[in-house]
Design a protein around this motif. Sequence first.
Motif, PDB file in Angstrom:
ATOM      1  N   ARG A 114       0.854  -1.181   0.000  1.00 53.89           N
ATOM      2  CA  ARG A 114       0.000   0.000   0.000  1.00 53.89           C
ATOM      3  C   ARG A 114       0.896   1.238   0.000  1.00 53.89           C
ATOM      4  N   ILE A 115       0.346   2.355  -0.467  1.00 56.44           N
ATOM      5  CA  ILE A 115       1.098   3.623  -0.450  1.00 56.44           C
ATOM      6  C   ILE A 115       0.941   4.275   0.922  1.00 56.44           C
ATOM      7  N   ILE A 116       2.034   4.853   1.416  1.00 62.30           N
ATOM      8  CA  ILE A 116       1.967   5.736   2.592  1.00 62.30           C
ATOM      9  C   ILE A 116       2.462   7.101   2.140  1.00 62.30           C
ATOM     10  N   ARG A 117       1.746   8.143   2.517  1.00 60.80           N
ATOM     11  CA  ARG A 117       2.077   9.490   2.022  1.00 60.80           C
ATOM     12  C   ARG A 117       1.485  10.557   2.939  1.00 60.80           C
ATOM     13  N   LYS A 118       2.079  11.761   2.854  1.00 57.93           N
ATOM     14  CA  LYS A 118       1.480  12.922   3.534  1.00 57.93           C
ATOM     15  C   LYS A 118       0.787  13.823   2.518  1.00 57.93           C
ATOM     16  N   ALA A 119       0.944  13.511   1.244  1.00 57.24           N
ATOM     17  CA  ALA A 119       0.365  14.346   0.174  1.00 57.24           C
ATOM     18  C   ALA A 119      -1.151  14.170   0.150  1.00 57.24           C
ATOM     19  N   TYR A 120      -1.835  15.128   0.715  1.00 59.34           N
ATOM     20  CA  TYR A 120      -3.306  15.137   0.759  1.00 59.34           C
ATOM     21  C   TYR A 120      -3.784  16.543   0.456  1.00 59.34           C
ATOM     22  N   GLN A 121      -5.037  16.645   0.019  1.00 60.20           N
ATOM     23  CA  GLN A 121      -5.609  17.985  -0.193  1.00 60.20           C
ATOM     24  C   GLN A 121      -5.948  18.634   1.147  1.00 60.20           C
ATOM     25  N   PHE A 165       3.339   6.613  -7.408  1.00 58.08           N
ATOM     26  CA  PHE A 165       2.869   7.825  -8.087  1.00 58.08           C
ATOM     27  C   PHE A 165       1.365   8.006  -7.918  1.00 58.08           C
ATOM     28  N   LEU A 166       0.956   9.252  -8.071  1.00 56.30           N
ATOM     29  CA  LEU A 166      -0.458   9.613  -8.040  1.00 56.30           C
ATOM     30  C   LEU A 166      -0.686  10.608  -9.161  1.00 56.30           C
ATOM     31  N   LEU A 167      -1.592  10.237 -10.067  1.00 57.93           N
ATOM     32  CA  LEU A 167      -1.962  11.120 -11.178  1.00 57.93           C
ATOM     33  C   LEU A 167      -3.324  11.691 -10.811  1.00 57.93           C
ATOM     34  N   ILE A 227      -5.468   8.107 -10.765  1.00 58.39           N
ATOM     35  CA  ILE A 227      -4.812   6.829 -11.086  1.00 58.39           C
ATOM     36  C   ILE A 227      -3.560   6.794 -10.220  1.00 58.39           C
ATOM     37  N   TYR A 228      -3.248   5.630  -9.644  1.00 60.64           N
ATOM     38  CA  TYR A 228      -2.076   5.555  -8.786  1.00 60.64           C
ATOM     39  C   TYR A 228      -1.309   4.267  -9.039  1.00 60.64           C
ATOM     40  N   GLY A 229      -0.065   4.263  -8.612  1.00 61.15           N
ATOM     41  CA  GLY A 229       0.736   3.071  -8.859  1.00 61.15           C
ATOM     42  C   GLY A 229       1.867   2.936  -7.861  1.00 61.15           C
ATOM     43  N   TYR A 260      -6.952   2.201 -10.972  1.00 59.85           N
ATOM     44  CA  TYR A 260      -7.878   3.315 -11.121  1.00 59.85           C
ATOM     45  C   TYR A 260      -8.595   3.469  -9.779  1.00 59.85           C
ATOM     46  N   HIS A 261      -8.714   4.717  -9.305  1.00 59.45           N
ATOM     47  CA  HIS A 261      -9.278   4.959  -7.973  1.00 59.45           C
ATOM     48  C   HIS A 261     -10.810   4.960  -8.045  1.00 59.45           C
ATOM     49  N   GLY A 262     -11.369   3.870  -8.542  1.00 63.48           N
ATOM     50  CA  GLY A 262     -12.819   3.756  -8.634  1.00 63.48           C
ATOM     51  C   GLY A 262     -13.170   2.391  -9.192  1.00 63.48           C
ATOM     52  N   LEU A 312     -11.776  -4.525  -2.423  1.00 60.17           N
ATOM     53  CA  LEU A 312     -12.999  -3.727  -2.256  1.00 60.17           C
ATOM     54  C   LEU A 312     -12.707  -2.387  -1.582  1.00 60.17           C
ATOM     55  N   TYR A 313     -13.389  -1.341  -2.056  1.00 62.35           N
ATOM     56  CA  TYR A 313     -13.422  -0.050  -1.370  1.00 62.35           C
ATOM     57  C   TYR A 313     -14.795   0.065  -0.703  1.00 62.35           C
ATOM     58  N   THR A 314     -14.851   0.717   0.451  1.00 58.98           N
ATOM     59  CA  THR A 314     -16.141   1.088   1.054  1.00 58.98           C
ATOM     60  C   THR A 314     -16.159   2.609   1.110  1.00 58.98           C
ATOM     61  N   SER A 332     -12.848   4.353   2.266  1.00 62.09           N
ATOM     62  CA  SER A 332     -12.869   4.988   0.940  1.00 62.09           C
ATOM     63  C   SER A 332     -11.596   4.800   0.108  1.00 62.09           C
ATOM     64  N   GLY A 333     -10.959   3.670   0.275  1.00 57.67           N
ATOM     65  CA  GLY A 333      -9.806   3.349  -0.583  1.00 57.67           C
ATOM     66  C   GLY A 333      -8.516   4.041  -0.228  1.00 57.67           C
ATOM     67  N   HIS A 334      -8.460   4.692   0.968  1.00 58.85           N
ATOM     68  CA  HIS A 334      -7.181   5.322   1.330  1.00 58.85           C
ATOM     69  C   HIS A 334      -6.863   5.179   2.825  1.00 58.85           C
ATOM     70  N   GLY A 335      -7.416   4.137   3.464  1.00 53.88           N
ATOM     71  CA  GLY A 335      -7.297   4.045   4.924  1.00 53.88           C
ATOM     72  C   GLY A 335      -6.126   3.255   5.469  1.00 53.88           C
ATOM     73  N   PHE A 336      -5.445   2.460   4.631  1.00 52.43           N
ATOM     74  CA  PHE A 336      -4.445   1.537   5.203  1.00 52.43           C
ATOM     75  C   PHE A 336      -3.353   2.282   5.964  1.00 52.43           C
ATOM     76  N   LYS A 337      -2.789   3.295   5.326  1.00 52.43           N
ATOM     77  CA  LYS A 337      -1.658   4.046   5.918  1.00 52.43           C
ATOM     78  C   LYS A 337      -2.002   4.615   7.293  1.00 52.43           C
ATOM     79  N   PHE A 338      -3.327   4.854   7.534  1.00 54.76           N
ATOM     80  CA  PHE A 338      -3.774   5.458   8.796  1.00 54.76           C
ATOM     81  C   PHE A 338      -4.027   4.422   9.889  1.00 54.76           C
TER      82      PHE A 338
HETATM   83  O1  LIG Z   1      -4.276   5.940  -0.365  1.00 53.34           O
HETATM   84  C1  LIG Z   1      -3.478   5.962  -1.296  1.00 53.34           C
HETATM   85  O2  LIG Z   1      -2.382   6.491  -1.178  1.00 53.34           O
HETATM   86  C2  LIG Z   1      -3.868   5.339  -2.620  1.00 53.34           C
HETATM   87  C3  LIG Z   1      -3.509   6.227  -3.738  1.00 53.34           C
HETATM   88  C4  LIG Z   1      -4.520   7.253  -4.047  1.00 53.34           C
HETATM   89  C5  LIG Z   1      -5.860   6.688  -4.160  1.00 53.34           C
HETATM   90  C6  LIG Z   1      -6.161   5.719  -3.166  1.00 53.34           C
HETATM   91  N1  LIG Z   1      -5.246   5.031  -2.573  1.00 53.34           N
END
Ligand SMILES: O=C(O)[C@@H]1CCCC=N1
Length: 387
Positions: free
Chosen positions: A52-59, A245-247, A256-258, A272-274, A317-319, A344-350
């Motif tokens: 999984r991706i771990i990052r601080k880059a958030y809106q 990466f995050l597009l 889109i992420y990878g 694809y984030h969906g 799966l995303y919830t 919502s597809g971005h919870g693992f890192k937290f």
């Molecule tokens: O949480 C993440 O970092 C990834 C990449 C962006 C979309 C969802 N998951």
Amino acid sequence: MSTNVDYDCIVIGAGVQGSFTAYQLAKKNQRTLLLEQFVLPHTRGSSHGQTRIIRKAYQQDFYTHMMEECYELWAQLEREAGVKLYRQTGLLVMGPEESQGYQMIKNTLQKNKVPIEILNRDNFSQHIPNVNLALGDGAMVDITAGVLYADRALKTVQRQFEKLGGVIRDNEQVTDVKPGPVVTVTTSAGVYRAKSVVVTAGPWANRLLAHTGLQLPLTVVKINVCYWKEKVPGSYNVKQRFPCFLLTEFEETKDIYGLPSNEYPGLMKICYHGGSETNPDQRDKTTNRSDIDILQRCVACCFPGLVPEPAVVESCLYTLTPDHHFVLDCHPSHSNIVFGAGFSGHGFKFGPIIGKLLCELVLGEVPSYDLSPFRIRRFQDKTKSAL
Ligand SMILES: O=C(O)[C@@H]1CCCC=N1
Ligand SMILES: Cc1cc2nc3c(=O)[nH]c(=O)nc-3n(C[C@H](O)[C@H](O)[C@H](O)COP(=O)(O)OP(=O)(O)OC[C@H]3O[C@@H](n4cnc5c(N)ncnc54)[C@H](O)[C@@H]3O)c2cc1C
């Protein structure tokens, strides 16, 4: 042990969020039972897979703030267990330079003094070989971002929980939750009584919450997890320090992420984030590949060193919540029932910080972070309560 309860707390669901919550509760000397419907480890929910991706880059600032401490908690777990769970690769963020999404991430990173590198068109390919930066796109790197070894992390936190005296019962599905000052949890194998319950059931959250008269506005979608073959083996490899990466936009659709090639030799993960809505128990009966068409065009355009056709497609799966922010709260009518849902597809890192926050809610402590973005009252008329 007091006579009228079996446990201080029962956590339902041993994905990343339930496992970290159980671990935090055990650290606070709570006698804790972690229940899981499938035999562990399994691939039917949201937490499986090697990376999984771990990052601080958030809106939003609030996620970046939480990630500051979260990196420390991941490192603490690594030290405690003597295992490596994180590898720094950096995260390349690309998107239309003037777009709101790209600018908001850049501002949040700069405002919070997160180390970043802004790349321009001239030095881009020198830093990031084998990637084409689309016309009009900007690029920056969140330097401390990287890869979490997800399966290993899940196993590690579960083992640490057991070392602290916690009990895991897998292959045991919760079939009923009866609220009250003592909560009664019925499973396929028995009945347990506890002072409090945490529901971290991922895509099955609403099925569990229905027993307590609550329904959240959650949508479960199936994600096609695609792996793409390198034309020259190693060119997108984690060992070459190729970044995640995050597009933020491609053909004006979702992100889109990878992640660099790692788990399967010569294959890079790009998703694809969906996805399309699914019933978590019928996941494999539905296949919508429209996202794969978008990914193929993206790979052909931006990743010239990859074969633009997926070599492997797996499922996860995303919830989703309507605003894609998490749900962390107590039940409106039963304060001893706590839930963490809608990641919502971005919870693992937290995971480590979610565990800490849900534990604080169980213990009635003041949460370490402002939970207003995550409370259920934000949904107002979308939350159905039968009570
Ligand atoms: O949480 C993440 O970092 C990834 C990449 C962006 C979309 C969802 N998951
Ligand atoms: C393809 C993909 C890529 C992702 N990439 C990233 C990423 O790069 N970075 C990131 O931070 N996040 C990412 N995520 C998101 C992250 O993985 C999820 O947010 C996280 O795993 C959610 O964990 P969970 O514990 O809420 O759910 P789950 O992992 O689904 O756990 C819930 C558990 O509850 C159990 N359960 C349900 N009902 C019952 C019952 N009745 N009785 C007993 N047990 C029950 C389930 O079997 C399951 O094990 C990604 C997700 C996917 C699908």
